[in-house]
Structures are given as structure tokens and as C-alpha cells.
Design an enzyme around this catalytic site. Structure first.
Site, PDB file in Angstrom:
ATOM      1  N   HIS A  43      -6.119   5.600   0.252  1.00 49.22           N
ATOM      2  CA  HIS A  43      -6.185   4.252  -0.309  1.00 49.22           C
ATOM      3  C   HIS A  43      -7.612   4.012  -0.807  1.00 49.22           C
ATOM      4  O   HIS A  43      -8.432   3.414  -0.114  1.00 49.22           O
ATOM      5  CB  HIS A  43      -5.803   3.218   0.752  1.00 49.22           C
ATOM      6  CG  HIS A  43      -5.649   1.828   0.221  1.00 49.22           C
ATOM      7  ND1 HIS A  43      -4.711   0.949   0.714  1.00 49.22           N
ATOM      8  CD2 HIS A  43      -6.297   1.144  -0.746  1.00 49.22           C
ATOM      9  CE1 HIS A  43      -4.802  -0.202   0.077  1.00 49.22           C
ATOM     10  NE2 HIS A  43      -5.774  -0.099  -0.821  1.00 49.22           N
ATOM     11  N   ARG A  45     -10.634   2.292  -2.583  1.00 51.24           N
ATOM     12  CA  ARG A  45     -10.981   0.933  -2.983  1.00 51.24           C
ATOM     13  C   ARG A  45     -12.160   0.975  -3.955  1.00 51.24           C
ATOM     14  O   ARG A  45     -12.891   1.959  -3.994  1.00 51.24           O
ATOM     15  CB  ARG A  45     -11.291   0.084  -1.755  1.00 51.24           C
ATOM     16  CG  ARG A  45     -10.037  -0.257  -0.952  1.00 51.24           C
ATOM     17  CD  ARG A  45     -10.358  -1.184   0.235  1.00 51.24           C
ATOM     18  NE  ARG A  45      -9.142  -1.757   0.796  1.00 51.24           N
ATOM     19  CZ  ARG A  45      -8.384  -1.173   1.721  1.00 51.24           C
ATOM     20  NH1 ARG A  45      -8.721   0.023   2.190  1.00 51.24           N
ATOM     21  NH2 ARG A  45      -7.303  -1.771   2.194  1.00 51.24           N
ATOM     22  N   GLU A  70      -2.403   4.821  -2.535  1.00 55.52           N
ATOM     23  CA  GLU A  70      -2.229   3.369  -2.420  1.00 55.52           C
ATOM     24  C   GLU A  70      -3.402   2.670  -3.094  1.00 55.52           C
ATOM     25  O   GLU A  70      -4.511   3.205  -3.137  1.00 55.52           O
ATOM     26  CB  GLU A  70      -2.201   2.939  -0.953  1.00 55.52           C
ATOM     27  CG  GLU A  70      -1.091   3.520  -0.122  1.00 55.52           C
ATOM     28  CD  GLU A  70      -1.145   3.029   1.307  1.00 55.52           C
ATOM     29  OE1 GLU A  70      -0.132   3.191   2.007  1.00 55.52           O
ATOM     30  OE2 GLU A  70      -2.192   2.499   1.749  1.00 55.52           O
ATOM     31  N   THR A 101      -8.805  -4.730   5.469  1.00 54.95           N
ATOM     32  CA  THR A 101      -7.608  -3.919   5.328  1.00 54.95           C
ATOM     33  C   THR A 101      -6.549  -4.757   4.632  1.00 54.95           C
ATOM     34  O   THR A 101      -6.719  -5.976   4.459  1.00 54.95           O
ATOM     35  CB  THR A 101      -7.107  -3.431   6.705  1.00 54.95           C
ATOM     36  OG1 THR A 101      -6.021  -2.517   6.525  1.00 54.95           O
ATOM     37  CG2 THR A 101      -6.663  -4.595   7.576  1.00 54.95           C
ATOM     38  N   HIS A 191       1.525  -0.058   8.307  1.00 56.93           N
ATOM     39  CA  HIS A 191       0.485  -0.968   8.780  1.00 56.93           C
ATOM     40  C   HIS A 191       0.691  -1.305  10.250  1.00 56.93           C
ATOM     41  O   HIS A 191       1.668  -1.939  10.626  1.00 56.93           O
ATOM     42  CB  HIS A 191       0.387  -2.254   7.963  1.00 56.93           C
ATOM     43  CG  HIS A 191      -1.040  -2.757   7.866  1.00 56.93           C
ATOM     44  ND1 HIS A 191      -1.663  -3.402   8.906  1.00 56.93           N
ATOM     45  CD2 HIS A 191      -1.954  -2.662   6.885  1.00 56.93           C
ATOM     46  CE1 HIS A 191      -2.909  -3.706   8.550  1.00 56.93           C
ATOM     47  NE2 HIS A 191      -3.114  -3.251   7.330  1.00 56.93           N
TER      48      HIS A 191
END
EC number: 2.6.99.2
Length: 240
Positions: A43, A45, A70, A101, A191
């Protein structure tokens, strides 16, 4: 069979804490596969505080199980990264800039036009698209209307209330999962899933396609070892 995809963001966080390349993110991903993981999730960012964009290119060269990227597609840089690396799956997550998160799913009704355009772009490149949603049947239906292949249910509320009343905690997720099945969507979940709550989720929703687990799995690996931990999670997903 529900597949286990290991999210290796926390490995990258540990690496970045000291600089250098220890632990080596690529090696850990390959070890996870060797130890039984059926997919690798990252994931990235925009601030690259854990997984870096270069990591994604490096991992694409070596990952042989399902590679899942993701991220928030509002950043064009993310969209271009996905298109350049063509993972098996992209999971669209509406995490805000600076968020610790992910903490909510898409409002697939409000953001229908934007999501539909993105889904079409990714699917045109041969990439399966999953949309991250809350356990809300309307949001599941909205994801279907956007053209998504799957939804990923945001399971933090389930994990939070699991020890209070597991049946009440899982009920909205079962309803959302049933709706996904009815409209022809594949189903992922992720999650705050852990060794404590994973088996009950799987028992309640046996047609789950995939779970993506990172934080709890890496924490457990500190005590049990990575290979053993992956096998422990795999056993929680086995049919009874």
C-alpha cells in the site's frame, strides 16, 4: 478456498526507520511466498513512509503469487504506478493524506463517476479491481455499478467489537457479503484481522476469496517466527 495475502508495509516501515535495506523488503516478500503466502499486498502512500514506489517496481519483477497494490487513486502518480506494473489486482482505498492507516471505505454512490472511470481504466489494462467498502449493502451495490470485480470489506469494526459479541459484530459483514454474492462480486476482507478473529469471520462468510493481513501478522511473527505465523494464519482459513 480463501487466499492469504500478506501485507508487507510494516516490513518497509522497519527498514525505513534506520535507512539502508535491512530488512530487505523484496527478500521478505519472497520468503512469505516460500512460507505459504498466496499473495503479496503493498500500500504505497504519497509520502512513501513505508512502501516506496521503487519497491513496487522491484516486487513486480519477482513476486510469483498474486500481487495486490492498494492505494488512493486520487493521486495520478498512484494510477500510473499501477498501470506501469500491472499487478493481478488493484484495491482502491480512500485513505486521506497523512492518515495513520485506512479508516473507512468508499462512498461508492457519491464517487460513482470517478470510480467508474478508474475501474474501466484499470480493467482495460487487464487488472482485477477491488473497491474498499464498509459493511454496507448500498456501498456494495455501488461498487458493482462502478464495474468493480470485487469488494474488500473494511473489517476494523468487526475486529473492534469481536470480543464484546462476535455474532453481533459479524452480522453486517455477512449481510454485505451476501449482497456481494448476489450481485456477482468477488469478496475480499482486510484490516485488523488476526489469529483471534479470523476463523470466525471465515466460518461466517465461507465464500471469502481473499484476506489481506499485515500488522497483526508481523506482530505475531516477532513471537512465533514468520514461517510459523504464516502457516498459523493459513490454518485459520482452512475449511472445517
Amino acid at each position: 478456498m480463501t487466499r492469504l495475502s500478506v501485507n508487507i508495509n510494516k516490513i518497509a516501515t522497519l527498514r525505513n526507520a534506520r535507512g539502508g535495506n535491512n530488512p530487505n523488503v523484496v527478500k521478505v516478500a519472497l520468503d512469505c511466498e516460500r512460507f505459504g503466502a498466496q499473495g503479496i499486498t503493498v500500500h504505497p502512500r504519497p509520502d512513501e513512509r513505508h512502501i516506496r514506489y521503487q519497491d513496487v517496481y522491484d516486487l513486480k519483477e519477482v513476486v510469483t503469487t498474486e500481487f495486490n497494490i492498494e492505494g488512493n487513486p486520487t493521486e495520478r502518480k498512484f494510477v500510473e504506478l499501477v498501470l506501469a506494473t500491472c499487478p493481478a489486482q488493484v484495491t482502491l482505498v480512500p485513505d486521506a493524506l497523512g492518515a495513520v492507516t485506512s479508516n473507512a471505505g468508499w462512498d461508492t454512490l457519491t464517487h460513482h463517476a470517478r470510480l467508474a472511470d478508474l475501474v474501466a481504466e484499470f480493467k482495460g489494462a487487464g487488472i482485477r479491481v477491488s473497491v474498499f467498502v464498509d459493511a454496507d449493502e448500498r456501498m456494495v451495490e455501488g461498487a458493482k455499478a462502478c464495474g468493480a470485480d470485487r469488494v474488500e470489506l473494511y473489517t476494523e469494526p468487526y475486529a473492534h467489537y469481536y470480543f464484546e459479541d462476535q455474532y453481533t459484530a459479524v452480522a453486517p459483514f455477512v449481510r454485505a457479503a451476501e449482497r456481494a454474492q448476489q450481485v456477482g462480486l468477488g469478496l475480499n476482507a482486510g484490516h485488523d484481522l488476526s489469529l483471534e478473529n479470523l476463523r470466525f469471520l471465515k466460518k461466517s462468510i465461507p465464500w471469502l476469496d481473499e484476506v489481506s493481513i499485515g500488522h497483526a501478522l508481523v506482530c505475531d511473527a516477532l513471537y512465533f517466527g514468520l514461517e510459523n505465523t504464516i502457516q498459523m494464519y493459513r490454518r485459520e482459513l482452512q475449511e472445517e
